[in-house]
Design a protein around this motif. Sequence first.
Motif, short mmCIF file in Angstrom:
data_model
loop_
_atom_site.label_atom_id
_atom_site.label_comp_id
_atom_site.label_asym_id
_atom_site.label_seq_id
_atom_site.Cartn_x
_atom_site.Cartn_y
_atom_site.Cartn_z
N HIS A 19 0.85 -1.20 0.00
CA HIS A 19 0.00 0.00 0.00
C HIS A 19 0.88 1.25 0.00
O HIS A 19 0.75 2.11 0.87
CB HIS A 19 -0.93 -0.01 1.21
CG HIS A 19 -1.81 -1.21 1.27
ND1 HIS A 19 -2.97 -1.33 0.53
CD2 HIS A 19 -1.69 -2.38 1.96
CE1 HIS A 19 -3.53 -2.50 0.76
NE2 HIS A 19 -2.77 -3.16 1.63
N VAL A 27 -4.90 5.46 8.50
CA VAL A 27 -5.56 4.18 8.26
C VAL A 27 -6.40 3.79 9.49
O VAL A 27 -5.89 3.81 10.62
CB VAL A 27 -4.52 3.08 7.95
CG1 VAL A 27 -5.19 1.72 7.83
CG2 VAL A 27 -3.76 3.41 6.68
N THR A 30 -9.93 -0.92 11.38
CA THR A 30 -10.70 -1.95 10.66
C THR A 30 -10.06 -2.26 9.31
O THR A 30 -9.97 -3.42 8.91
CB THR A 30 -12.16 -1.51 10.47
OG1 THR A 30 -12.19 -0.21 9.85
CG2 THR A 30 -12.90 -1.47 11.79
N ASP A 31 -9.60 -1.22 8.63
CA ASP A 31 -8.90 -1.42 7.35
C ASP A 31 -7.55 -2.08 7.57
O ASP A 31 -7.17 -3.00 6.84
CB ASP A 31 -8.71 -0.09 6.62
CG ASP A 31 -10.00 0.52 6.14
OD1 ASP A 31 -10.97 -0.24 5.88
OD2 ASP A 31 -10.07 1.76 6.03
N TRP A 35 -6.18 -5.53 5.93
CA TRP A 35 -4.99 -5.55 5.09
C TRP A 35 -3.94 -6.51 5.63
O TRP A 35 -3.27 -7.19 4.86
CB TRP A 35 -4.41 -4.15 4.95
CG TRP A 35 -5.27 -3.20 4.16
CD1 TRP A 35 -6.38 -3.53 3.42
CD2 TRP A 35 -5.12 -1.80 4.05
NE1 TRP A 35 -6.91 -2.40 2.85
CE2 TRP A 35 -6.16 -1.32 3.21
CE3 TRP A 35 -4.22 -0.89 4.57
CZ2 TRP A 35 -6.28 0.01 2.89
CZ3 TRP A 35 -4.35 0.45 4.24
CH2 TRP A 35 -5.37 0.90 3.41
#
Length: 66
Positions: A19, A27, A30-31, A35
């Motif tokens: 990323h 960020v 939850t993301d 990831w």
Amino acid sequence: MGLRWSDSIDIAIELSEAHSDVDPQWVRFTDLHAWVCALADFEDDPEKSSEGLLEAIQMAWIDEVR
């Protein structure tokens, strides 16, 4: 052996490569969780994450990109 939640520096390196266009400071956890779990080398139980582990990964990622 694959990555585990405690491998924050190694996870941060992989996230920075996967990323590269993302500023890790913004960020959401939850993301970040999604990831990390999506990394090819990640083999730990997704349910074993915690806010502290995610924060350590995020801080390591921030250090990695600076």
